[in-house]
Write an enzyme that holds these catalytic residues in place. Sequence first.
Site, short mmCIF file in Angstrom:
data_model
loop_
_atom_site.label_atom_id
_atom_site.label_comp_id
_atom_site.label_asym_id
_atom_site.label_seq_id
_atom_site.Cartn_x
_atom_site.Cartn_y
_atom_site.Cartn_z
N CYS A 87 0.83 -1.19 0.00
CA CYS A 87 0.00 0.00 0.00
C CYS A 87 0.88 1.26 0.00
O CYS A 87 1.52 1.54 -1.00
CB CYS A 87 -0.99 -0.03 1.16
SG CYS A 87 -2.39 1.10 0.91
N HIS A 171 -3.67 -5.19 0.29
CA HIS A 171 -3.13 -5.62 1.58
C HIS A 171 -3.04 -7.15 1.67
O HIS A 171 -4.06 -7.83 1.77
CB HIS A 171 -4.00 -5.07 2.72
CG HIS A 171 -3.89 -3.59 2.86
ND1 HIS A 171 -2.89 -2.99 3.61
CD2 HIS A 171 -4.62 -2.59 2.33
CE1 HIS A 171 -3.02 -1.68 3.55
NE2 HIS A 171 -4.05 -1.41 2.77
N GLU A 173 -1.26 -8.53 4.13
CA GLU A 173 -0.88 -8.82 5.52
C GLU A 173 -2.06 -9.07 6.44
O GLU A 173 -1.88 -9.47 7.60
CB GLU A 173 -0.05 -7.65 6.07
CG GLU A 173 -0.82 -6.43 6.51
CD GLU A 173 -1.18 -5.46 5.39
OE1 GLU A 173 -1.39 -4.27 5.69
OE2 GLU A 173 -1.25 -5.89 4.21
#
Length: 230
Positions: A87, A171, A173
Amino acid sequence: MRPVLVLTHVPYEGPGMIAPGLDAPVRVRTVVGTADPVLPGLEEISGLVVMGGPMDADDDRGHPGLPAERALLAAAVEADVPVLGVCLGAQLLGMALGARLLRRHGTEIGFAPVDVHHDDLVLGPLGSRPTVLHWHSDAVDLPPGATLLASSDATPVQAFRAGSALGVQFHVEVDASMLDLWLGTPGLVGGLEDDEIAQIRTDGARVLPTLVPAAHKVVQLFAEQMRTRG
């Protein structure tokens, strides 16, 4: 194995599932507010991971550590150190490699697909049209010489490869517990209506059971890239 340096920008956007997936020592630092921060030399780390945050990637006056982050990213790519930018981290990586930041290019918040255009050893486990989590309004152009890996209608550069570096605007994660944290963080959901928050929660329950194992494989392949480099 030398540690992996993880740069974060706000407490709620930590490395999430990336850190345990690396199977290596992890050193987490937050230097975004520090002019001329002391960072480890590239010979001291096996890889570099740069996470997200709400600030603009070019707001050097408001966040004086950003130039040092971009300089470290450029040096890491030059030295063939494995890099993962997520990001804001992808935007910083793109800028470090000569790309233009596109402020307020188009808001994407929630789960939606991206189209994958080129195979990539690390990104491959996500598949050809994965549904991923978006949370951004800025974007970045494709850096000179980089390979476009994925795009969406709102964001033409969703992922790119530049040598040893992988940038992903979405994203990878976030697991279920981190999504819960985000949906309870006023700084992230302050502009969303209750029904929008509820939709993200519902979509997360549907998508994450498939997305998280695929993203874990992405992290494992990034870690293998570090081990191969030695």
